[in-house]
Enzyme design. Structure first.
Site, mmCIF file in Angstrom:
data_model
loop_
_atom_site.group_PDB
_atom_site.id
_atom_site.type_symbol
_atom_site.label_atom_id
_atom_site.label_comp_id
_atom_site.label_asym_id
_atom_site.label_seq_id
_atom_site.Cartn_x
_atom_site.Cartn_y
_atom_site.Cartn_z
ATOM 1 N N ARG A 170 0.753 -1.206 0.064
ATOM 2 C CA ARG A 170 -0.078 -0.055 -0.032
ATOM 3 C C ARG A 170 0.987 1.156 -0.150
ATOM 4 N NH1 ARG A 170 -3.393 -2.889 -1.393
ATOM 5 N NH2 ARG A 170 -5.552 -3.508 -0.370
ATOM 6 N N HIS A 223 -1.093 -0.423 -9.640
ATOM 7 C CA HIS A 223 -1.651 -1.283 -8.651
ATOM 8 C C HIS A 223 -2.267 -2.407 -9.482
ATOM 9 C CE1 HIS A 223 -3.756 -1.307 -4.453
ATOM 10 N NE2 HIS A 223 -3.616 -2.584 -4.761
HETATM 11 N N1 LIG Z 1 -0.822 -4.676 -4.872
HETATM 12 C C1 LIG Z 1 -1.502 -5.559 -5.133
HETATM 13 O O1 LIG Z 1 -1.994 -5.591 -6.228
HETATM 14 C C2 LIG Z 1 -2.043 -6.235 -3.722
HETATM 15 C C3 LIG Z 1 -2.516 -7.450 -3.841
HETATM 16 C C4 LIG Z 1 -2.914 -8.030 -2.675
HETATM 17 C C5 LIG Z 1 -2.584 -7.680 -1.407
HETATM 18 N N2 LIG Z 1 -1.797 -6.556 -1.330
HETATM 19 C C6 LIG Z 1 -1.460 -5.846 0.090
HETATM 20 O O2 LIG Z 1 -0.512 -6.889 0.721
HETATM 21 C C7 LIG Z 1 -0.872 -6.845 1.904
HETATM 22 C C8 LIG Z 1 -0.417 -8.122 2.779
HETATM 23 O O3 LIG Z 1 -0.988 -9.336 2.293
HETATM 24 P P1 LIG Z 1 -1.075 -10.738 2.986
HETATM 25 O O4 LIG Z 1 -2.095 -11.574 2.608
HETATM 26 O O5 LIG Z 1 0.484 -11.363 2.778
HETATM 27 O O6 LIG Z 1 -1.169 -10.326 4.374
HETATM 28 P P2 LIG Z 1 -1.027 -11.232 5.838
HETATM 29 O O7 LIG Z 1 -1.231 -12.634 5.457
HETATM 30 O O8 LIG Z 1 -2.158 -10.821 6.857
HETATM 31 O O9 LIG Z 1 0.411 -10.785 6.288
HETATM 32 C C9 LIG Z 1 0.782 -9.672 6.936
HETATM 33 C C10 LIG Z 1 2.082 -9.647 7.395
HETATM 34 O O10 LIG Z 1 2.562 -8.414 7.907
HETATM 35 C C11 LIG Z 1 2.981 -8.213 9.241
HETATM 36 N N3 LIG Z 1 2.722 -7.300 9.802
HETATM 37 C C12 LIG Z 1 1.591 -6.815 10.080
HETATM 38 N N4 LIG Z 1 1.322 -5.532 10.914
HETATM 39 C C13 LIG Z 1 2.747 -5.384 11.477
HETATM 40 C C14 LIG Z 1 3.463 -4.535 12.269
HETATM 41 N N5 LIG Z 1 2.657 -3.681 12.874
HETATM 42 N N6 LIG Z 1 4.668 -4.827 12.359
HETATM 43 C C15 LIG Z 1 5.342 -5.891 11.734
HETATM 44 N N7 LIG Z 1 4.896 -6.622 10.985
HETATM 45 C C16 LIG Z 1 3.362 -6.676 10.868
HETATM 46 C C17 LIG Z 1 2.310 -9.483 9.718
HETATM 47 O O11 LIG Z 1 2.781 -10.171 10.770
HETATM 48 P P3 LIG Z 1 2.406 -11.740 11.638
HETATM 49 O O12 LIG Z 1 3.047 -12.717 10.917
HETATM 50 O O13 LIG Z 1 2.936 -11.475 12.923
HETATM 51 O O14 LIG Z 1 0.764 -11.465 11.664
HETATM 52 C C18 LIG Z 1 2.260 -10.666 8.601
HETATM 53 O O15 LIG Z 1 3.543 -11.107 8.735
HETATM 54 C C19 LIG Z 1 -2.420 -6.772 2.054
HETATM 55 O O16 LIG Z 1 -2.788 -6.149 3.288
HETATM 56 C C20 LIG Z 1 -2.418 -5.628 0.850
HETATM 57 O O17 LIG Z 1 -2.848 -4.444 1.448
HETATM 58 C C21 LIG Z 1 -1.541 -5.746 -2.444
#
Ligand SMILES: NC(=O)c1ccc[n+]([C@@H]2O[C@H](COP(=O)([O-])OP(=O)(O)OC[C@H]3O[C@@H](n4cnc5c(N)ncnc54)[C@H](OP(=O)(O)O)[C@@H]3O)[C@@H](O)[C@H]2O)c1
Length: 310
Positions: free
Chosen positions: A225, A273
């Site tokens: 993001r 995006h």
């Molecule tokens: N550009 C695009 O097209 C696109 C497409 C899809 C998704 N995205 C983005 O990618 C993001 C991640 O997706 P995901 O499915 O991988 O999410 P996820 O499975 O929820 O993983 C999030 C990771 O971030 C870590 N995290 C969250 N808050 C944190 C903090 N304050 N300090 C340190 N680490 C933190 C989490 O820690 P823990 O392991 O300890 O929970 C986890 O390892 C989404 O939220 C979305 O915004 C972008």
């Protein structure tokens, strides 16, 4: 049961309706703005729902995000706080995200950023051979997407680390956790990849201080993001040469305004995006699985924890 599809892209909602109808016989599928009797709607499938729409559904039992990120729901103060939110986790989308990240990492690792410039200058010149095993790649956010990126980068031979909120173990990956682990993590990132959710704890995390921790000449990739990055600080690090380059799929303002300096910065690559687009034919399976779990009273998958913001 009545399900309401809410997205400003009505053509997408119609595609979803067709896919869901084939899998959920007997379920009534409505497409916003044709809400009908709002009290009948028990489930909403939403992407960037206009503020107030979800709040107007008094019988709502579940909100399913039609994208992997849920900041579009949590940033909206009108979304009812007592209704559970499930995020979308689609392996196809995770694979798309990983492909983008591999491309970006290889781009900087093999110095295609520099060779692009050389070509513009008709300059036939060889740079020193890069050593993959010594290239330290760091994944900010070792969750669903980050872990898959880390595995694929490991398979290519990179030296991979990851940073998360809680401690994580991923075979072959050096892991760091929490605010206390951030500086040590950043210090070993020749290429930093951001796949963090945008929350109150992560907003602006890629700022002047964080960028200053990176090794001189590091590169940055953001597929998460735009709000994670302080863009003025990023531009300053690029201008000073501290940061060699950035590949950004997401920006603070989207679409990126035409006059924004990131568009024309010689060290920046922008994509609109598209790193991982929701693909209804593959995403419908995981969503239907959760809807059947709700029907059968089973624990729901991928529920958002509001207190932590993702
Ligand atoms: N550009 C695009 O097209 C696109 C497409 C899809 C998704 N995205 C983005 O990618 C993001 C991640 O997706 P995901 O499915 O991988 O999410 P996820 O499975 O929820 O993983 C999030 C990771 O971030 C870590 N995290 C969250 N808050 C944190 C903090 N304050 N300090 C340190 N680490 C933190 C989490 O820690 P823990 O392991 O300890 O929970 C986890 O390892 C989404 O939220 C979305 O915004 C972008």
């Amino acid at each position: 049961v009545v399900i309401l599809l809410v997205t400003p892209r009505v053509e997408k909602a119609l595609e979803w309706r067709e896919l869901l109808a084939a899998r959920l016989p007997g379920v009534e599928l409505r497409v916003w703005p044709e809400v009908g009797d709002a009290a009948q709607v028990e489930i909403a499938l939403a992407w960037k729902a206009p503020p107030g729409v979800l709040a107007s559904l008094p019988s709502l039992r579940l909100i399913c995000s039609l994208g992997m990120g849920v900041d579009h729901l949590l940033d909206d103060a009108t979304v009812p706080r007592d209704v559970p939110i499930a995020r979308l986790v689609d392996p196809n989308m995770v694979a798309q995200m990983s492909e983008y990240v591999l491309y970006a990492v290889l781009h900087f690792h093999r110095r295609f950023d520099v060779y692009d410039r050389f070509q513009r200058e008709q300059r036939w010149e060889e740079l020193p051979l890069p050593d993959t095993a010594k290239r330290r790649v760091g994944i900010l956010g070792l969750g669903t997407i980050g872990t898959e990126c880390a595995r694929r980068l490991l398979a290519l031979g990179f030296d991979v680390a990851g940073w998360s909120r809680s401690s994580r173990t991923v075979a072959g990956v050096e892991t760091f956790a929490g605010p206390g682990g951030l500086d040590a993590f950043l210090g070993r990132c020749d290429i930093l990849v951001s796949v963090l959710p945008l929350t109150s704890a992560t907003a602006g995390i890629v700022n002047e201080a964080a960028l200053a921790r990176l090794p001189e000449g590091a590169s940055f990739v953001n597929v998460a993001r735009g709000g994670l990055v302080v863009e003025a600080d990023l531009l300053a690090a690029l201008d000073s040469g501290r940061l060699a380059g950035a590949m950004l799929d997401v920006t603070q303002a989207e679409p990126l305004p035409v006059q924004h300096p990131l568009w024309r910065h010689p060290r920046v690559r922008i994509t609109p995006h598209i790193a991982g687009l929701t693909n209804p034919p593959t995403a419908v399976g995981p969503i239907v699985e959760n809807l059947l779990r709700l029907r059968d009273g089973l624990p729901l998958l991928h529920l958002v924890e509001r207190a932590r913001g993702y």
